[in-house]
Scaffold this motif. Structure first.
Motif, short mmCIF file in Angstrom:
data_model
loop_
_atom_site.label_atom_id
_atom_site.label_comp_id
_atom_site.label_asym_id
_atom_site.label_seq_id
_atom_site.Cartn_x
_atom_site.Cartn_y
_atom_site.Cartn_z
N GLN A 19 8.74 14.91 74.87
CA GLN A 19 9.47 15.75 75.82
C GLN A 19 8.74 17.06 76.12
O GLN A 19 8.79 17.55 77.25
N ASP A 39 5.78 18.15 84.18
CA ASP A 39 6.72 18.52 85.23
C ASP A 39 6.50 19.93 85.74
O ASP A 39 6.78 20.22 86.91
N THR A 80 7.91 7.56 81.10
CA THR A 80 8.59 8.86 81.01
C THR A 80 7.73 9.97 81.58
O THR A 80 8.22 10.88 82.24
N SER A 94 26.00 11.36 76.71
CA SER A 94 25.91 11.39 78.18
C SER A 94 27.12 10.76 78.86
O SER A 94 27.22 10.80 80.08
N ARG A 111 19.77 8.23 78.78
CA ARG A 111 18.34 8.05 79.00
C ARG A 111 17.80 6.71 78.50
O ARG A 111 16.90 6.15 79.12
N ARG A 117 12.45 7.71 86.54
CA ARG A 117 12.09 8.39 85.29
C ARG A 117 13.37 8.90 84.64
O ARG A 117 14.23 9.49 85.31
N ASP A 148 15.97 11.27 82.80
CA ASP A 148 16.09 12.72 82.85
C ASP A 148 15.35 13.35 81.66
O ASP A 148 15.36 12.81 80.55
#
Length: 363
Positions: free
Chosen positions: A131, A138, A188, A309, A320, A354, A356
């Motif tokens: 991540q 990102d 991812t 979630s 995810r 992708r 989140d």
């Protein structure tokens, strides 16, 4: 999410200890039953976890099981998951989703028709390692991603696993065993794959078990033990994949991402943490601070993320670690093997958004 998610675990084998440790420390997941073909093994694991040991049929009949954690061998993933779905249970499956995309498609369709959750490992991508790399991509630290490499080379699991047979049967091998960690990470980081090519070999027809009661016994290899693939992402980026049980070691980075403005090294995708390093034309390699992901992540966090979630609260496609992602990853891997076998490129029939990104989270 209010009440804890009640979980029934099927398959009390080698990997179950890691999941049981996670279930024991997450208050939002509550283990109520454990099942295995070896009922005594199930009862032993259940007793240690404060749950009930039972048969698979007995577990699926329990009204207090909302989610089935399917840790059976890959060849049994589909049969076990379909039975759980028919019983009205949500399912989270250890990787790969199934031994074949045909079986996996049956699972995806059955879950959709029943309106229940279908999720799949690996969930290592939810940790701070992958991540933090995702956050770097990102935020534009590498510019536009152009390519990636993913490399895994080991001598094979027969050295340490007391019953490694399934690693060398269809549904196993380095690609379907270890590839899910790498391909899920690549999706991812870079998005879905549209086309693949591949080459594969199995130059050693037998392996010798190195530990446990069967040490010294030979097993037959009936699936490729070295696989190389090229994955063309929908974005235009191209990933190169090397998965091997035929080498000894490698100094190659587990994953590297190269872009127009920089390059990124990504930690071992079979782990939840690890350093992420960035190089740019102006600066040499430097480690990036942890900036995203679940700090406490361990095996089972994919199931927890689905619960957090709202997937088990009326939104089965939330979260995810969705079955759609696991299906796409399986199709990519199966496509590489088909391309290697047939000598032509293979176009994917599935796609997936992708997942989140995971903000930095102390859970």
């Amino acid at each position: 999410m209010g009440q804890p998610l009640t979980v029934g675990l099927i398959g009390a084998g080698h990997i179950s200890a890691q999941y049981l440790a996670t279930l024991a420390r997450l208050d939002d997941l509550r283990l109520v039953a454990v099942a295995d073909l070896d009922v005594e093994r199930a009862r032993t694991a259940a007793e240690q976890a404060g749950a009930v040991g039972t048969t698979v049929e007995g577990l699926l009949e329990r009204d207090d099981v909302a989610a089935v954690l399917n840790l059976t061998v890959p060849a049994a993933h589909a049969e076990t998951s379909l039975a759980a779905i028919e019983a009205g249970k949500g399912v989270y499956v250890e990787k790969p989703l199934a031994a074949t995309t045909t079986d996996a498609r049956r699972m995806v369709d059955a879950a959709a028709a029943a309106g229940v959750v279908l999720g799949g490992a690996p969930d290592t991508v939810l940790g701070t390692g992958i991540q933090t790399a995702r956050a770097a991509v990102d935020s534009g630290m590498v510019g536009t991603p152009v390519s990636a490499t993913a490399t895994m080379v080991t001598p094979g699991h027969e050295r340490w696993h007391p019953a490694p047979d399934f690693y060398y049967q269809p549904g196993g091998g380095p690609l379907l065993d270890m590839g899910p960690y790498y391909v899920t990470s690549l999706v991812t980081l870079l998005g879905p794959v549209v086309r693949v090519i591949g080459a594969a070999s199995a130059l050693r027809g037998e392996r010798v078990i190195g530990s446990g009661p069967r040490a010294g016994e030979s097993i037959t290899v009936s699936t490729p033990s070295h696989v190389t693939g090229a994955l063309v992402h929908a974005s235009g980026a191209i990933s190169t994949l090397v998965m091997s049980f035929d080498g000894t070691a490698t100094r190659a980075a587990n994953i590297e991402v190269h872009g127009t403005e920089g390059s990124l090294t990504v930690p071992d995708p079979n782990r939840f943490t690890g350093p992420v390093s960035l190089a740019t034309p102006q600066d040499s390699w430097r480690d990036l601070p942890v900036s995203a992901g679940y700090r406490g992540a361990a095996r089972g966090y994919g199931l927890a993320d689905l619960h957090w979630s709202g997937a088990f609260a009326g939104e089965p496609t939330a979260g995810r670690a969705q079955g759609a992602l696991a299906f796409h990853v399986l199709e990519v891997m199966e496509g590489v093997l088909e391309a290697a076998r047939e000598g032509h490129s293979v176009t994917m029939t599935s796609t997936v958004a992708r997942p989140d990104a995971v903000p930095l989270d102390d859970r």
